[in-house]
Design an enzyme around this catalytic site. Structure first.
Site: not given
Ligand SMILES: Cc1cc2nc3c(=O)[nH]c(=O)nc-3n(C[C@H](O)[C@H](O)[C@H](O)COP(=O)(O)OP(=O)(O)OC[C@H]3O[C@@H](n4cnc5c(N)ncnc54)[C@H](O)[C@@H]3O)c2cc1C
Length: 399
Positions: A126-127, A129, A245, A384-386
């Site tokens: 999955q591409g 993020s 998903e 994310s849970n938030e």
């Molecule tokens: C082990 C793992 C596997 C993954 N596999 C894939 C994959 O195969 N393909 C893919 O495309 N992606 C994948 N992901 C990515 C995943 O979907 C993202 O990590 C996720 O969407 C969060 O984005 P971020 O890491 O950029 O964090 P951010 O979006 O930068 O968030 C950082 C923190 O801020 C909080 N936050 C952000 N916005 C808000 C808001 N509006 N209100 C309150 N809190 C907020 C978040 O909850 C988090 O705690 C994977 C992630 C992990 C950890």
């Protein structure tokens, strides 16, 4: 609402159990139960067994070679697999890109890609993020510029789970940088990982495992025929995929199995010469977790009954995601605490199937800390849970 299983559903459960007994390879089940690493081949062997039985397309309609199962049947299947030590079906092909191709793909795309997912020819990743585009996915920057009957793709994806094994990646790319809203300039592309210009680099997670990757695109030429849906309408596909998903998001079967394992550890570990399971504080913590899990299961069954009756889960999915992931994380935390100092050593080689070196502490100790660290991901990915709390605040509480 009837939360009891019908005789037909109970008979189905028996059928699944019989299949697992005869067709789930014992070495794979033993790795899952013992928290050991699975290889690419392990995943392929298990999914091939399911495919031969006609059970890989768990959420697919019969017309495309799927099971046509009801939500309750899918729940029973997941629960029995978790109890028997069957690996989860990897979602990227079967549960993510396939439903998008079925809904938005051309007849040629359906005829080409769907059978190859079912017979394990293609491994998908999955591409979505990017660095700087996770929760706020619509801000993604990977560009696809039209050049005749190709797009030229440049940019970077990240956190690409098991991308090191993948034959194909489905990607959200920006095809119109001038669109009025960021969601309006995105397209959904299917990209062959062997295309020149693609580089996959590992990201090693906290517990030392290579599970996720960065994927770089440097002038990668992708046929326009590989676009699913209309140009600049990829956001519709993206949102549709995310609803798939989030199926079985509560992970009740997995938590039940993890709790069973935790009890085994607590019976074996001693505190002041007595089994840890008899310690009142530890016992109370375990009981609280079990109560939370039972409540989660009931909520899950209520949602399933609703879906079975034609309803569509809204904020309930978010509730299941938050509570389900919190319970699973709490179980791994308690397992780590139960082991005390035996959770400290990092013996990576002990996580391989067939390891016959000297374990540090009891045999079940090696994967416990690694598992604890790995499970931190649950509250981040899949929304994310938030973010889920924001969904509940808006949809259920009207805030
Ligand atoms: C082990 C793992 C596997 C993954 N596999 C894939 C994959 O195969 N393909 C893919 O495309 N992606 C994948 N992901 C990515 C995943 O979907 C993202 O990590 C996720 O969407 C969060 O984005 P971020 O890491 O950029 O964090 P951010 O979006 O930068 O968030 C950082 C923190 O801020 C909080 N936050 C952000 N916005 C808000 C808001 N509006 N209100 C309150 N809190 C907020 C978040 O909850 C988090 O705690 C994977 C992630 C992990 C950890």
């Amino acid at each position: 609402m009837d939360l009891n299983f019908t005789p037909a559903e109970q008979a189905f459960r028996e059928e699944v159990r019989a299949f697992l007994k005869s067709d789930l390879p014992a070495d794979i089940a033993s790795k899952i139960k013992g928290g050991r690493r699975l290889t690419r081949d392990d995943h392929v062997r298990w999914m091939t067994a399911l495919s031969k039985r006609g059970w890989l397309g768990v959420n697919w309609p019969v017309e495309h070679g799927g099971t046509g199962w009801s939500p309750v049947q899918r729940h029973i299947f997941e629960e029995e697999c978790a109890a028997a030590g069957g690996p989860r079906i990897l979602a990227f092909g079967v549960s993510m890109v396939a439903p998008v191709i079925m809904k938005f793909g051309t007849e040629e795309q359906k005829a080409h890609y769907l059978p190859r997912i079912l017979d394990l020819t293609d491994w998908w990743c999955q591409g979505y993020s990017e660095p700087g585009a996770g929760s706020d996915l619509a801000s993604l920057k990977t560009r696809a510029v039209r050049d005749g009957d190709h797009y030229v793709v440049n940019g970077q994806k990240t956190w690409t789970t098991l991308g090191q094994h993948a034959d194909w990646i489905f990607c959200l790319v920006r095809t119109d940088a001038q669109a009025a809203k960021p969601q309006e300039g995105i397209s959904f592309l299917l990209i062959d990982m062997k295309t020149p210009g693609i580089t996959v680099r590992p990201i090693i997670l906290l517990e030392g495992e290579h599970e996720v990757n960065e994927v770089f695109f440097d002038d990668v030429r992708v046929p326009v025929a590989n676009r699913v849906g209309e140009e600049n309408k990829g956001w519709t596909c993206a949102k549709y995929l995310l609803t798939h998903e989030r199926t079985n998001i509560a992970g009740v079967g997995l938590s039940k199995e993890a709790l069973r394992h935790l009890k085994t550890i607590a019976r074996d570990q001693l505190k002041n010469g007595r089994p840890l399971i008899e310690d009142p504080i530890f016992r109370a913590r375990m009981a609280q977790l079990e109560i939370d899990l039972m409540a989660l299961e009931m909520t899950n069954l209520r949602v399933l009954a609703d879906v079975q009756a034609g309803g569509a889960p809204g904020a309930e999915s978010s509730i299941l995601k938050i509570k389900g992931t919190e319970v699973r994380q709490a179980i791994t935390d308690l397992a780590r605490r139960a082991l005390g100092p035996y959770a400290l050593p990092f013996q990576s080689e002990a996580l391989d199937g067939g390891f016959n070196g000297e374990p540090i502490g009891p045999d079940y100790a090696a994967p416990v800390a690694a598992h604890y660290f790995n499970m931190r991901k649950l509250s981040i990915f899949g929304g994310s849970n938030e973010i889920q709390k924001n969904v509940i605040a808006k949809a259920s509480l009207g805030l």
